[in-house]
Design an enzyme around this catalytic site. Structure first.
Site, PDB file in Angstrom:
ATOM      1  N   SER A  15       0.799  -1.249   0.042  1.00 37.52           N
ATOM      2  CA  SER A  15       0.054  -0.123   0.105  1.00 37.52           C
ATOM      3  C   SER A  15       0.749   1.352  -0.154  1.00 37.52           C
ATOM      4  CB  SER A  15      -1.143   0.205   1.148  1.00 37.52           C
ATOM      5  OG  SER A  15       0.012  -0.132   2.425  1.00 37.52           O
ATOM      6  N   GLY A  16       2.047   1.475  -0.678  1.00 34.23           N
ATOM      7  CA  GLY A  16       2.819   2.589  -1.083  1.00 34.23           C
ATOM      8  C   GLY A  16       2.249   3.270  -2.271  1.00 34.23           C
ATOM      9  N   ALA A  17       3.205   3.894  -2.862  1.00 33.80           N
ATOM     10  CA  ALA A  17       2.703   4.697  -4.038  1.00 33.80           C
ATOM     11  C   ALA A  17       2.039   3.811  -5.301  1.00 33.80           C
ATOM     12  CB  ALA A  17       4.002   5.683  -4.369  1.00 33.80           C
ATOM     13  N   LYS A  37       0.957  -5.430   4.732  1.00 36.03           N
ATOM     14  CA  LYS A  37       1.306  -6.479   6.118  1.00 36.03           C
ATOM     15  C   LYS A  37       1.066  -5.471   7.368  1.00 36.03           C
ATOM     16  CE  LYS A  37       6.301  -6.096   5.628  1.00 36.03           C
ATOM     17  NZ  LYS A  37       7.331  -6.919   5.671  1.00 36.03           N
ATOM     18  N   THR A  45       6.986   4.851   0.950  1.00 33.96           N
ATOM     19  CA  THR A  45       6.662   6.071   0.424  1.00 33.96           C
ATOM     20  C   THR A  45       6.403   7.124   1.297  1.00 33.96           C
ATOM     21  OG1 THR A  45       5.403   4.823  -1.410  1.00 33.96           O
ATOM     22  CG2 THR A  45       4.481   7.065  -0.852  1.00 33.96           C
ATOM     23  N   GLY A  50      12.495  14.193  -0.137  1.00 36.69           N
ATOM     24  CA  GLY A  50      13.159  15.153  -1.081  1.00 36.69           C
ATOM     25  C   GLY A  50      11.894  15.729  -2.391  1.00 36.69           C
ATOM     26  N   GLU A 116      18.544  18.176  -6.487  1.00 40.85           N
ATOM     27  CA  GLU A 116      19.157  17.169  -5.828  1.00 40.85           C
ATOM     28  C   GLU A 116      20.377  16.750  -6.741  1.00 40.85           C
ATOM     29  OE1 GLU A 116      16.225  14.362  -4.702  1.00 40.85           O
ATOM     30  OE2 GLU A 116      15.209  15.577  -3.222  1.00 40.85           O
ATOM     31  N   ASP A 223      10.210  -8.573   0.823  1.00 39.69           N
ATOM     32  CA  ASP A 223       9.142  -9.962   0.703  1.00 39.69           C
ATOM     33  C   ASP A 223       9.076 -10.389  -0.500  1.00 39.69           C
ATOM     34  OD1 ASP A 223       9.381  -9.591   3.410  1.00 39.69           O
ATOM     35  OD2 ASP A 223       7.344  -8.937   3.760  1.00 39.69           O
ATOM     36  N   HIS A 244      22.112   5.994   1.359  1.00 41.99           N
ATOM     37  CA  HIS A 244      21.867   7.539   1.168  1.00 41.99           C
ATOM     38  C   HIS A 244      23.204   8.095   1.847  1.00 41.99           C
ATOM     39  CE1 HIS A 244      20.337  11.329   1.644  1.00 41.99           C
ATOM     40  NE2 HIS A 244      19.302  11.018   0.679  1.00 41.99           N
ATOM     41  N   ARG A 291      24.599  10.050  -5.652  1.00 45.82           N
ATOM     42  CA  ARG A 291      24.863   9.492  -4.501  1.00 45.82           C
ATOM     43  C   ARG A 291      25.853   8.512  -4.311  1.00 45.82           C
ATOM     44  NH1 ARG A 291      18.718   8.640  -2.941  1.00 45.82           N
ATOM     45  NH2 ARG A 291      18.356  10.818  -2.970  1.00 45.82           N
ATOM     46  N   HIS A 352      19.299   2.653   1.622  1.00 48.86           N
ATOM     47  CA  HIS A 352      18.262   3.397   1.470  1.00 48.86           C
ATOM     48  C   HIS A 352      17.278   2.774   0.308  1.00 48.86           C
ATOM     49  CE1 HIS A 352      16.065   7.249   1.139  1.00 48.86           C
ATOM     50  NE2 HIS A 352      16.503   7.129  -0.142  1.00 48.86           N
ATOM     51  N   ARG A 387      20.700   4.661  -8.698  1.00 47.39           N
ATOM     52  CA  ARG A 387      19.360   5.666  -8.905  1.00 47.39           C
ATOM     53  C   ARG A 387      19.511   7.170  -8.952  1.00 47.39           C
ATOM     54  NH1 ARG A 387      14.990   7.502  -5.254  1.00 47.39           N
ATOM     55  NH2 ARG A 387      16.509   6.822  -3.876  1.00 47.39           N
ATOM     56  N   SER A 392      12.443   7.437  -8.058  1.00 51.46           N
ATOM     57  CA  SER A 392      11.801   6.213  -7.601  1.00 51.46           C
ATOM     58  C   SER A 392      10.250   6.313  -7.442  1.00 51.46           C
ATOM     59  CB  SER A 392      12.304   5.445  -6.517  1.00 51.46           C
ATOM     60  OG  SER A 392      12.410   6.478  -5.514  1.00 51.46           O
TER      61      SER A 392
HETATM   62  P1  FAD Z   1       6.454   1.302  -0.452  1.00 45.30           P
HETATM   63  O1  FAD Z   1       5.890   2.480  -0.259  1.00 45.30           O
HETATM   64  O2  FAD Z   1       7.424   0.650   0.374  1.00 45.30           O
HETATM   65  O3  FAD Z   1       5.209   0.351  -0.210  1.00 45.30           O
HETATM   66  C1  FAD Z   1       5.408  -1.025   0.098  1.00 45.30           C
HETATM   67  C2  FAD Z   1       4.108  -1.611   0.882  1.00 45.30           C
HETATM   68  O4  FAD Z   1       4.318  -3.113   0.780  1.00 45.30           O
HETATM   69  C3  FAD Z   1       4.026  -1.263   2.257  1.00 45.30           C
HETATM   70  O5  FAD Z   1       2.657  -1.038   2.411  1.00 45.30           O
HETATM   71  C4  FAD Z   1       4.341  -2.738   2.800  1.00 45.30           C
HETATM   72  O6  FAD Z   1       3.668  -2.604   4.282  1.00 45.30           O
HETATM   73  C5  FAD Z   1       3.881  -3.529   1.982  1.00 45.30           C
HETATM   74  N1  FAD Z   1       4.378  -5.176   2.154  1.00 45.30           N
HETATM   75  C6  FAD Z   1       5.551  -5.385   2.142  1.00 45.30           C
HETATM   76  N2  FAD Z   1       5.720  -6.353   2.242  1.00 45.30           N
HETATM   77  C7  FAD Z   1       4.475  -7.078   2.287  1.00 45.30           C
HETATM   78  C8  FAD Z   1       4.017  -8.323   2.583  1.00 45.30           C
HETATM   79  N3  FAD Z   1       4.712  -9.624   2.499  1.00 45.30           N
HETATM   80  N4  FAD Z   1       2.599  -8.630   2.583  1.00 45.30           N
HETATM   81  C9  FAD Z   1       1.710  -7.465   2.439  1.00 45.30           C
HETATM   82  N5  FAD Z   1       2.362  -6.281   2.391  1.00 45.30           N
HETATM   83  C10 FAD Z   1       3.640  -5.973   2.278  1.00 45.30           C
HETATM   84  N6  FAD Z   1      11.963   8.551  -3.524  1.00 45.30           N
HETATM   85  C11 FAD Z   1      12.143   9.436  -4.432  1.00 45.30           C
HETATM   86  O7  FAD Z   1      11.712   9.279  -5.521  1.00 45.30           O
HETATM   87  N7  FAD Z   1      11.894  10.710  -3.760  1.00 45.30           N
HETATM   88  C12 FAD Z   1      12.316  11.001  -2.466  1.00 45.30           C
HETATM   89  O8  FAD Z   1      12.321  12.138  -1.904  1.00 45.30           O
HETATM   90  C13 FAD Z   1      12.538   9.813  -1.584  1.00 45.30           C
HETATM   91  N8  FAD Z   1      12.764   9.901  -0.525  1.00 45.30           N
HETATM   92  C14 FAD Z   1      12.963   8.793   0.521  1.00 45.30           C
HETATM   93  C15 FAD Z   1      13.315   8.819   1.760  1.00 45.30           C
HETATM   94  C16 FAD Z   1      13.461   7.974   2.563  1.00 45.30           C
HETATM   95  C17 FAD Z   1      13.453   8.116   3.958  1.00 45.30           C
HETATM   96  C18 FAD Z   1      13.037   6.503   2.103  1.00 45.30           C
HETATM   97  C19 FAD Z   1      13.085   5.415   3.087  1.00 45.30           C
HETATM   98  C20 FAD Z   1      12.721   6.357   0.764  1.00 45.30           C
HETATM   99  C21 FAD Z   1      12.798   7.573  -0.166  1.00 45.30           C
HETATM  100  N9  FAD Z   1      12.452   7.339  -1.426  1.00 45.30           N
HETATM  101  C22 FAD Z   1      12.313   8.480  -2.180  1.00 45.30           C
HETATM  102  C23 FAD Z   1      12.241   5.954  -2.125  1.00 45.30           C
HETATM  103  C24 FAD Z   1      10.844   5.853  -2.256  1.00 45.30           C
HETATM  104  O9  FAD Z   1      10.080   6.306  -0.977  1.00 45.30           O
HETATM  105  C25 FAD Z   1      10.514   4.458  -2.397  1.00 45.30           C
HETATM  106  O10 FAD Z   1      11.312   3.934  -3.574  1.00 45.30           O
HETATM  107  C26 FAD Z   1       8.884   4.444  -2.988  1.00 45.30           C
HETATM  108  O11 FAD Z   1       8.208   5.007  -1.917  1.00 45.30           O
HETATM  109  C27 FAD Z   1       8.525   2.726  -3.129  1.00 45.30           C
HETATM  110  O12 FAD Z   1       7.139   2.775  -3.139  1.00 45.30           O
HETATM  111  P2  FAD Z   1       6.471   1.438  -3.408  1.00 45.30           P
HETATM  112  O13 FAD Z   1       5.004   1.652  -3.208  1.00 45.30           O
HETATM  113  O14 FAD Z   1       7.325   0.641  -4.216  1.00 45.30           O
HETATM  114  O15 FAD Z   1       7.060   0.701  -1.900  1.00 45.30           O
HETATM  115  C1  SIN Z   2      16.160  12.543  -0.053  1.00 45.62           C
HETATM  116  O1  SIN Z   2      15.064  13.303  -0.123  1.00 45.62           O
HETATM  117  O2  SIN Z   2      17.302  12.917  -0.076  1.00 45.62           O
HETATM  118  C2  SIN Z   2      15.792  11.242  -0.735  1.00 45.62           C
HETATM  119  C3  SIN Z   2      15.526  11.384  -1.983  1.00 45.62           C
HETATM  120  C4  SIN Z   2      15.562   9.934  -2.732  1.00 45.62           C
HETATM  121  O3  SIN Z   2      15.775   8.942  -2.234  1.00 45.62           O
HETATM  122  O4  SIN Z   2      14.898   9.882  -3.882  1.00 45.62           O
END
Ligand code: FAD
Ligand code: SIN
Length: 527
Positions: A15-17, A37, A45, A50, A116, A223, A244, A291, A352, A387, A392
């Protein structure tokens, strides 16, 4: 208690982006079951600071964004994918805005764009220093309001269901696997349900918790990648782990709090503990080099000087502006006694982002039929060996759209699979001591951090492989004989992620992008 079995059109895991925006794109056309989970908002997300990169105005251009991405990716990007994402990005930004995401604007009403590391232009849209939380908020609000989306929090996907569960053999690389859904553990009832779907979408995010120090929240345990690997799907580029450069140095805190790269874009400098700036020694772009270079430079300074951290210094900038741009970072640092308008910020690198993952095509389809992977869990070819910052979130929403379009075309001809057996609980008892799991998890994180971190070598990788092998055997034995718990499943997944990172790193005979080995120094020495 009887396990809840489910039949659905679209099973979205995560349930991320990525997961939420996919769910929103297909929900008008069928039943969506979204499992996650933790609580709905627990994701990488939510932590993103940034921003999200997209070309939205002059003097920026698609070509500049493409070139910045390719340069950062160190020759390993898929240029066709890069061009597609860069071109598609503005449309998906507008989609986010329609869903209610608010990006900061300047006094002319235009997007307030940040810069950035590795970006040649200002092109990062943001919501103060908490862009991810804003995206997560708006997507959750939309998903909760949609009548076709069933949200199941605290539901842990354990394994994908394939022909293997019908007693047939599935072979890796032959790519004859087909996905029928997933076995899902209800963390409240502890029952495992059979969730059958026409289309299954993995959006399970990152792998940061395979390391001791990470910016990722606890849910990022790789996972999805581990599930695909077990189901004999293709996984690639796992050696490219992004650290990072600037996580707040608070060793007792997990996850490490990020000090956004946008702060270096804003003018912050990196200083060693003696107060001297050091980045120009390593790269002419200074603190705004990509980075991998900045993280290695910091690592080198720390190792050479025997220090645990370096400083990020923004004190020369206007105090009101600092607080306006970075309110959350200001507040967090103040809570540990660091006033960033007056004091240097202690920082150190932290794991990161995972550039590798489940290999997908340009529709987000994995090597397993009817299984899509989107967001950080996938490997699309955008990031290559490194990256570019803020690429992302945009990848996640663009590929959610791609996968949605493709799966909507295909699902009409997919039937739910019959004859899938329920989860086999036989022979399982409670693990005698939880310490068997928690201690192994810490050991995995230590092994990965010390031997498979920012700088690697053949001997460190060999040692890591051998040590991990012992924990693998112990954990498989425990898994076969124990009741299923989230901790145990995550430990097993982390071991598999560690194995994949080491295996791919070991096979490399060069340093490239995020994989740096002292046994194969890069042609251009960077320090
Ligand atoms: P996520 O947002 O991580 O969502 C994954 C989901 O899957 C979660 O809801 C989790 O609970 C669920 N899940 C995992 N395993 C299971 C399972 N076995 N069963 C059920 N559910 C499960 N990127 C940028 O582009 N710009 C930024 O500024 C930036 N800043 C960041 C800052 C931080 C501190 C971090 C950690 C990352 C940052 N990133 C940034 C990277 C970016 O946030 C992620 O790559 C992106 O949000 C991933 O989205 P997603 O939907 O793929 O995964
Ligand atoms: C940050 O804000 O430095 C994170 C940006 C990213 O991971 O893409």
């Amino acid at each position: 208690m009887q396990a809840m079995n489910i039949k659905t059109d679209f099973l979205v895991i995560g349930s991320g982006a990525a997961g939420l925006s996919y769910a929103l794109k297909v929900a008008d056309f069928g039943k969506v079951t979204l499992v996650t989970k933790g609580a709905l908002g627990e994701s990488n997300t939510s932590f993103a600071q940034g921003g999200i990169s997209a070309v939205t105005s002059d003097p920026d251009s698609f070509e500049k964004h493409v070139q910045d991405t390719l340069i950062c990716g160190a020759g390993m990007c898929n240029e066709e994918v890069v061009r597609m994402i860069v071109r598609e990005a503005p449309r998906q930004i507008e989609q986010l805005v329609q869903w209610g995401t608010e990006f900061d604007r300047n006094n002319k009403g235009r997007y307030d764009l940040a810069r950035e590391g590795g970006h040649s232009e200002r092109r990062i849209l943001h919501h103060k220093d908490a862009t991810g939380a804003e995206i997560q908020r708006s997507l959750m609000q939309q998903a909760k309001a949609h009548k076709n989306i069933e949200i199941l929090e605290h539901h842990f996907a354990v394994d994908l269901i394939t022909q293997h569960h019908l007693g047939k053999m599935v072979r890796r690389y032959i790519t004859d696997a087909e996905c029928y859904g997933a076995y899902v553990l209800n963390l409240k009832t502890r029952q495992v349900g059979t969730f059958l779907a026409k289309v299954t979408v993995l959006a399970t995010g990152g792998t940061g918790n395979v390391y001791h120090t990470t910016t990722n929240p606890a849910v990022a345990t790789g996972d999805g990648v581990a599930m695909v690997y077990r189901a004999k799907g293709v996984v690639e580029n796992m050696a490219y782990v992004q650290f990072h450069p600037t996580a707040l140095y608070t060793p007792s805190e997990r996850p490490s709090f990020l000090i956004s790269e946008a702060m270096r874009g804003f003018g912050a400098l990196l200083r060693a503990q003696d107060g001297k700036e050091f980045m120009q020694k390593y790269d002419e772009r200074g603190p705004l080099a990509p980075r991998d270079i900045v993280a290695r430079a910091i690592d080198n300074e720390m190792k050479t000087r025997g220090d645990d951290f370096v400083y990020l210094d923004v004190t020369h900038k206007n105090a009101d502006e600092i607080i306006r741009h970075f309110p959350n970072i200001y507040k967090k640092c103040l809570s540990i006694g660091v006033d960033i308008t007056k004091d240097f910020i202690p920082v150190a690198p932290a794991a990161h982002y995972m550039c590798g993952g489940v290999r997908v095509n340009m529709d987000g389809l994995s090597s397993i039929r009817n299984l899509y992977a989107i967001g950080e869990t996938s490997c699309t070819g955008l990031h290559g060996a490194n990256r570019l910052a803020s690429n992302s979130l945009i990848e996640a929403v663009v590929y959610a759209d791609k996968a949605a379009q493709h799966s909507l075309q295909c699902m009409k001809s997919i039937a739910l699979q019959e004859g899938i057996p329920d989860w086999d609980y036989e022979g399982t008892s409670h693990p005698e001591e939880m310490v068997l799991i928690t201690q192994s998890c810490k050991e995995v994180q230590q092994i990965m951090s010390y031997y498979v971190g920012i700088v690697r070598s053949n001997i460190r990788l060999e040692r890591a492989f051998a040590r991990l092998g012992i924990i693998y055997k112990e954990t498989e034995q425990l898994y076969r004989t124990s009741t299923l718990t989230q901790n145990l499943c995550e430990l097993r997944n982390l071991i598999q992620i560690g194995y994949l990172i080491i295996k791919e790193a070991n096979a490399m005979r060069e340093s490239r992008g995020l994989h740096y080995s002292i046994d194969y120094p890069p042609k251009k020495i960077q320090a």
